[in-house]
Design a protein around this motif. Structure first.
Motif, mmCIF file in Angstrom:
data_model
loop_
_atom_site.group_PDB
_atom_site.id
_atom_site.type_symbol
_atom_site.label_atom_id
_atom_site.label_comp_id
_atom_site.label_asym_id
_atom_site.label_seq_id
_atom_site.Cartn_x
_atom_site.Cartn_y
_atom_site.Cartn_z
ATOM 1 N N ALA B 429 0.831 -1.203 0.000
ATOM 2 C CA ALA B 429 0.000 0.000 0.000
ATOM 3 C C ALA B 429 0.867 1.256 0.000
ATOM 4 O O ALA B 429 0.483 2.300 -0.519
ATOM 5 C CB ALA B 429 -0.928 -0.003 1.209
ATOM 6 N N ILE B 430 2.038 1.140 0.621
ATOM 7 C CA ILE B 430 2.912 2.307 0.725
ATOM 8 C C ILE B 430 3.654 2.556 -0.605
ATOM 9 O O ILE B 430 4.026 3.666 -0.914
ATOM 10 C CB ILE B 430 3.915 2.083 1.888
ATOM 11 C CG1 ILE B 430 3.134 1.930 3.195
ATOM 12 C CG2 ILE B 430 4.889 3.229 2.005
ATOM 13 C CD1 ILE B 430 3.975 1.506 4.358
ATOM 14 N N LEU B 431 3.838 1.489 -1.400
ATOM 15 C CA LEU B 431 4.586 1.621 -2.647
ATOM 16 C C LEU B 431 3.726 2.293 -3.729
ATOM 17 O O LEU B 431 2.536 2.022 -3.840
ATOM 18 C CB LEU B 431 5.029 0.226 -3.129
ATOM 19 C CG LEU B 431 5.871 -0.545 -2.121
ATOM 20 C CD1 LEU B 431 6.148 -1.952 -2.642
ATOM 21 C CD2 LEU B 431 7.173 0.190 -1.822
ATOM 22 N N PRO B 432 4.333 3.125 -4.553
ATOM 23 C CA PRO B 432 3.564 3.900 -5.541
ATOM 24 C C PRO B 432 3.311 3.110 -6.820
ATOM 25 O O PRO B 432 3.814 3.462 -7.873
ATOM 26 C CB PRO B 432 4.468 5.103 -5.798
ATOM 27 C CG PRO B 432 5.854 4.588 -5.557
ATOM 28 C CD PRO B 432 5.753 3.495 -4.545
ATOM 29 N N PHE B 433 2.532 2.058 -6.726
ATOM 30 C CA PHE B 433 2.297 1.216 -7.892
ATOM 31 C C PHE B 433 0.986 1.475 -8.605
ATOM 32 O O PHE B 433 0.616 0.739 -9.496
ATOM 33 C CB PHE B 433 2.359 -0.260 -7.494
ATOM 34 C CG PHE B 433 3.761 -0.783 -7.417
ATOM 35 C CD1 PHE B 433 4.782 -0.149 -8.111
ATOM 36 C CD2 PHE B 433 4.069 -1.893 -6.657
ATOM 37 C CE1 PHE B 433 6.072 -0.623 -8.038
ATOM 38 C CE2 PHE B 433 5.359 -2.374 -6.576
ATOM 39 C CZ PHE B 433 6.376 -1.732 -7.272
ATOM 40 N N GLY B 434 0.252 2.431 -8.184
ATOM 41 C CA GLY B 434 -1.012 2.652 -8.862
ATOM 42 C C GLY B 434 -1.613 3.960 -8.421
ATOM 43 O O GLY B 434 -1.148 4.554 -7.441
ATOM 44 N N PRO B 435 -2.608 4.397 -9.123
ATOM 45 C CA PRO B 435 -3.237 5.673 -8.773
ATOM 46 C C PRO B 435 -3.785 5.648 -7.342
ATOM 47 O O PRO B 435 -3.801 6.669 -6.653
ATOM 48 C CB PRO B 435 -4.373 5.800 -9.774
ATOM 49 C CG PRO B 435 -4.106 4.811 -10.853
ATOM 50 C CD PRO B 435 -3.266 3.740 -10.280
ATOM 51 N N GLY B 436 -4.206 4.440 -6.888
ATOM 52 C CA GLY B 436 -4.761 4.323 -5.536
ATOM 53 C C GLY B 436 -3.723 4.586 -4.469
ATOM 54 O O GLY B 436 -4.041 4.827 -3.315
ATOM 55 N N ALA B 437 -2.441 4.559 -4.851
ATOM 56 C CA ALA B 437 -1.381 4.729 -3.855
ATOM 57 C C ALA B 437 -1.505 6.066 -3.131
ATOM 58 O O ALA B 437 -1.122 6.192 -1.961
ATOM 59 C CB ALA B 437 -0.018 4.596 -4.521
ATOM 60 N N ALA B 438 -2.037 7.063 -3.830
ATOM 61 C CA ALA B 438 -2.201 8.368 -3.187
ATOM 62 C C ALA B 438 -3.067 8.215 -1.938
ATOM 63 O O ALA B 438 -2.832 8.867 -0.909
ATOM 64 C CB ALA B 438 -2.844 9.345 -4.159
ATOM 65 N N ILE B 439 -4.048 7.325 -2.019
ATOM 66 C CA ILE B 439 -4.927 7.109 -0.865
ATOM 67 C C ILE B 439 -4.335 6.049 0.065
ATOM 68 O O ILE B 439 -4.372 6.162 1.281
ATOM 69 C CB ILE B 439 -6.318 6.640 -1.351
ATOM 70 C CG1 ILE B 439 -6.913 7.705 -2.254
ATOM 71 C CG2 ILE B 439 -7.238 6.372 -0.170
ATOM 72 C CD1 ILE B 439 -8.141 7.247 -3.008
ATOM 73 N N SER B 440 -3.740 5.005 -0.550
ATOM 74 C CA SER B 440 -3.333 3.870 0.273
ATOM 75 C C SER B 440 -2.097 4.159 1.110
ATOM 76 O O SER B 440 -1.877 3.508 2.127
ATOM 77 C CB SER B 440 -3.109 2.634 -0.600
ATOM 78 O OG SER B 440 -2.000 2.831 -1.446
ATOM 79 N N LEU B 441 -1.283 5.152 0.690
ATOM 80 C CA LEU B 441 -0.050 5.422 1.437
ATOM 81 C C LEU B 441 -0.317 5.663 2.931
ATOM 82 O O LEU B 441 0.213 4.935 3.778
ATOM 83 C CB LEU B 441 0.706 6.598 0.786
ATOM 84 C CG LEU B 441 1.913 7.097 1.565
ATOM 85 C CD1 LEU B 441 3.062 6.093 1.520
ATOM 86 C CD2 LEU B 441 2.419 8.446 1.015
ATOM 87 N N PRO B 442 -1.151 6.665 3.271
ATOM 88 C CA PRO B 442 -1.367 6.890 4.717
ATOM 89 C C PRO B 442 -2.033 5.698 5.403
ATOM 90 O O PRO B 442 -1.670 5.348 6.521
ATOM 91 C CB PRO B 442 -2.267 8.130 4.747
ATOM 92 C CG PRO B 442 -2.864 8.248 3.393
ATOM 93 C CD PRO B 442 -1.873 7.661 2.446
ATOM 94 N N PHE B 443 -2.978 5.056 4.692
ATOM 95 C CA PHE B 443 -3.679 3.933 5.340
ATOM 96 C C PHE B 443 -2.752 2.739 5.526
ATOM 97 O O PHE B 443 -2.847 2.006 6.495
ATOM 98 C CB PHE B 443 -4.910 3.544 4.521
ATOM 99 C CG PHE B 443 -6.035 4.531 4.652
ATOM 100 C CD1 PHE B 443 -6.716 4.656 5.857
ATOM 101 C CD2 PHE B 443 -6.394 5.345 3.587
ATOM 102 C CE1 PHE B 443 -7.745 5.575 5.985
ATOM 103 C CE2 PHE B 443 -7.422 6.262 3.712
ATOM 104 C CZ PHE B 443 -8.094 6.382 4.915
ATOM 105 N N GLY B 444 -1.825 2.575 4.574
ATOM 106 C CA GLY B 444 -0.858 1.482 4.697
ATOM 107 C C GLY B 444 0.010 1.684 5.926
ATOM 108 O O GLY B 444 0.259 0.741 6.694
ATOM 109 N N ILE B 445 0.448 2.936 6.122
ATOM 110 C CA ILE B 445 1.276 3.223 7.299
ATOM 111 C C ILE B 445 0.468 2.979 8.574
ATOM 112 O O ILE B 445 0.930 2.348 9.531
ATOM 113 C CB ILE B 445 1.793 4.683 7.236
ATOM 114 C CG1 ILE B 445 2.720 4.845 6.027
ATOM 115 C CG2 ILE B 445 2.520 5.048 8.522
ATOM 116 C CD1 ILE B 445 3.157 6.269 5.753
ATOM 117 N N TRP B 446 -0.758 3.479 8.532
ATOM 118 C CA TRP B 446 -1.648 3.309 9.695
ATOM 119 C C TRP B 446 -1.819 1.811 10.013
ATOM 120 O O TRP B 446 -1.652 1.361 11.162
ATOM 121 C CB TRP B 446 -2.987 3.971 9.370
ATOM 122 C CG TRP B 446 -3.969 4.021 10.506
ATOM 123 C CD1 TRP B 446 -3.826 3.492 11.751
ATOM 124 C CD2 TRP B 446 -5.268 4.642 10.477
ATOM 125 N NE1 TRP B 446 -4.948 3.741 12.508
ATOM 126 C CE2 TRP B 446 -5.835 4.436 11.754
ATOM 127 C CE3 TRP B 446 -5.989 5.345 9.501
ATOM 128 C CZ2 TRP B 446 -7.128 4.922 12.068
ATOM 129 C CZ3 TRP B 446 -7.261 5.817 9.829
ATOM 130 C CH2 TRP B 446 -7.816 5.609 11.100
#
Lengths: 226, 469
Positions: B429-446
């Motif tokens: 989720a933290i890796l920038p592999f798709g447009p969703g990464a913009a959203i998934s980055l913070p949630f992945g960390i969480w």
């Protein structure tokens, strides 16, 4: 088989469901009877319930998480009864054509034999479920013995299925079967092993995963203990 | 042994009229267990005060002839695996509990040796929370133990008669831990920790009984060849014991170590707190009773299905419980009606998991957009654009994979299953592999932060274990 029965209306799923219903109808019937329904009404309701189940493919919505076909059936039946399907409704849906063959005469006899001390219909249901399952496993075993021409042997040895102790000592039994005591022990051991495999296989059809078999066995044991 | 035509010769219970083929149904169910070992372990149901028919205990009079050294006072309990009498030993003027094993045990020639060996180990155990074995032996083919007589009750009776308050339960647990640790230090594993075996004397002191008896009476040892008729398994009675057995113990009793006791302790702990057994998808104790939520971790970690994930020593359980109690000076219960001060692991994972689902949806939608676009341009233009099309497709595939991994991880978090997948998905989720990464980055960390707490790990460990129903 549960998994099969849950798949979207494929022919196999209907068959699987019908098979399971044919096996386990009696506990449901006993439950309905214990709810205070007359013989006639209970027969109609049970039959109508199965019609409902097969028509609606209700199994499809069976919550996979729950795994146990037994609890699924009881819950469905309770919902069904709660909707207060009256006899005429039952006639309309299920009475016209019997979806599966249920021997109600036999059922009523069995119902009358069943001990009446079980306090709740649920407990009765679970106990009858366990007995149905056991009877089925025994019948399969019996058939296997028959098929290999050892029907008489099954009758002599079956009393040892529950365990070691019996009213007839091994020696006496060996005399009756005209064989040695050691051979009797081996035969009993093999029969028990086969019986165990059959029983577990039978249970496996009613739960989702092989790992659940032991758990279901424990529940069955609880159901049989007063 | 009594065998009237209407009782099962095996377990002594009354044969119901509808017994299939005239065979006792409970015994038939018991035969279903995979290994006799498991079934035997289930059975070791004799405790001081176990219940259940099957073994017909001799009357005190019958027994006194065989034990001239004791005055047999009364039968205090019996189970499938023996009977316990209150007796007096006049030479020392003390009251003892005399436990006799079913006569069948003697039929196994290897038993005598095993008995001698185990009895010696048990006699070594000396701890205030362990019932002391004074003497053991065999007389007239009847094996017996003379033990410290505990005047009181057992934990089962206490639970049945209205239960325990959490502080009472929390006072009992460290004592059980002490007893277990002392035995484990001597290399003795109890193998059958359950409320029936936890005795409580009139002063409230805990005494654990029947150490090692399960092993002695089970057929699990190598002494019993497979395929031999089973002497003891067939006397098995108390199936309920299975609920207290560690998963590895149900599978096979060989190779079971002291951590099996820690699992059983976890079950007893859970039952004392909630009055229920941790079967199936059970809730953490704090959602049922008002207790410090940190105790959830202790209980759940004891109940981890993999022995490696449990506490490795009984003393660790005690330390954790006492730390929590000391931290919490008056064991102060949370404010009424707010049973949980801290949300459970499942609840805390919910928000990040939902975030990942949203990001996953964005990925999937974006992928569709990209692919559609790519199709259109490849339709309009021709080979000059092939490279561009390829790039578009690659981006599409990356984005779709990203989305699928996120969805999978979120599903595992909701169900508290497959810890490595949940963690892996959070990393993706933290890796920038798709447009969703913009959203998934913070949630992945969480999600990672929540996942890496011990509490969540314990919840996963418990979740992937006995989750059955």
């Amino acid at each position: 088989m549960v998994v099969e029965a849950g798949r979207r209306s494929s022919p196999q799923s209907a068959d699987a469901l019908a098979t399971l219903c044919e096996i386990y109808w009696f506990p449901l019937y006993a439950y309905v009877r214990r709810q205070g329904q007359s013989t006639d009404d209970a027969q109609d309701l049970t039959q109508a319930f199965f019609a409902h189940l097969l028509d609606k493919q209700t199994l499809r919505v069976a919550d996979r998480e729950r795994g146990h076909f037994r609890s699924f059936l009881l819950t469905s039946l309770k919902h069904f009864l709660a909707k207060q399907w009256r006899r005429d409704a039952a006639q309309k849906r299920g009475g016209g054509r019997a979806p599966i063959a249920l021997d109600f005469d036999d059922g009523e006899t069995r119902y009358r034999i069943a001990p009446s001390h079980e306090s709740t219909p649920e407990k009765l249901f679970e106990r009858q479920w366990a007995l149905t399952l056991l009877a089925r496993a025994l019948a399969t075993l019996h058939r296997e013995f028959e098929a290999s021409g050892k029907a008489a042997r099954f009758v002599s040895l079956k009393m040892y299925l529950g365990g070691e102790k019996s009213r007839v000592p091994y020696r006496e039994l060996a005399g009756q079967l005209d064989t040695s005591e050691g051979a009797v022990k081996v035969a009993i051991h093999r029969m028990r092993r086969r019986y165990r495999a059959i029983l577990r296989d039978e249970i496996r059809h009613t739960v989702d995963a092989a790992e659940d078999v032991d758990d279901e066995l424990r529940r069955l044991f609880d159901a049989l203990t007063p | 042994m009594m065998t009237s035509p209407h009782t099962c010769p095996q377990c002594g219970t009354e044969l119901p009229a509808d017994a299939p083929d005239g065979v006792c149904p409970t015994c038939l169910v018991q035969q279903g267990f995979d290994s006799h070992t498991a079934a035997a372990n289930l059975a070791s149901g004799t405790t001081g005060l176990a219940s259940g028919p099957g073994f017909v205990a001799p009357s005190p009079d019958e027994l006194s002839g065989r034990f001239p050294q004791f005055d047999i006072i009364e039968l205090v309990g019996q189970g499938g695996m023996g009977a316990v009498y209150k007796a007096r030993q006049p030479t020392l003027d003390r009251v003892v509990a005399l436990k006799i094993l079913p006569p069948e045990v003697g039929h196994d020639p290897a038993f005598a040796e095993r008995f001698k060996r185990e009895a010696r180990a048990l006699a070594m155990l000396s701890h205030p929370s362990i019932v002391t074995v004074y003497d053991s032996g065999e007389t007239d083919g009847l094996y017996y133990f003379a033990m410290e007589f505990v005047d009181g009750t057992n934990l089962r009776q206490t639970i049945v008669q209205g239960g325990l308050t959490p502080p009472e339960a929390l006072a009992i647990v460290p004592q059980i831990c002490d007893a277990l640790q002392a035995a484990h230090d001597e290399g003795v594993v109890h193998r059958d920790i359950k409320p029936e075996n936890v005795l409580i004397d009139k002063r409230g002191r805990v005494k654990i009984t029947d150490f090692g008896l399960a092993k002695l009476l089970g057929t699990d040892t190598d002494d019993t060849a497979i395929g031999k008729p089973f002497t003891l398994t067939d006397t098995r009675q108390v199936m309920g014991t299975a609920h207290y057995m560690a998963p590895e113990q149900i599978q096979s009793s060989s190779g079971v170590d002291h951590r099996a006791d820690i699992y059983s302790l976890g079950v007893v702990f859970y039952e004392m707190l909630t009055g229920e057994l941790p079967i199936g998808r059970f809730e953490p104790p704090s959602s049922k009773v008002r207790i410090d939520v940190r105790l959830d971790d202790v209980v759940l970690r004891s109940l981890a299905s993999a022995p490696d994930r449990r506490y490795q020593h009984a003393s660790d359980v005690k330390t954790e419980v006492e730390t929590i109690l000391n931290d919490d000076p008056e064991h102060r219960p949370p404010v009424p009606n707010t049973p949980n001060l801290r949300p459970s692991a499942r609840d805390r994972l919910k928000a990040p998991a939902v975030g990942l689902v949203v990001a996953s949806a964005v990925d999937v939608v974006a992928t569709l957009g990209i692919l559609l676009f790519s199709l259109r341009i490849s339709a309009v233009a021709s080979d000059a654009l092939t490279i561009r099309t390829l790039i578009f497709n690659a981006v599409g595939v990356a984005s779709l994979t990203h989305g699928i991994v996120l969805a999978l991880g979120a599903a595992k978090m909701f169900r508290l299953r497959s810890y490595p997948i949940a963690v892996g998905a959070s990393v993706v989720a933290i890796l920038p592999f798709g447009p969703g990464a913009a959203i998934s980055l913070p949630f992945g960390i969480w999600a990672l932060i929540v996942l890496l707490t011990g509490e969540t790990r314990a919840a996963f460990a418990a979740g992937s274990g006995r989750d059955i129903s």
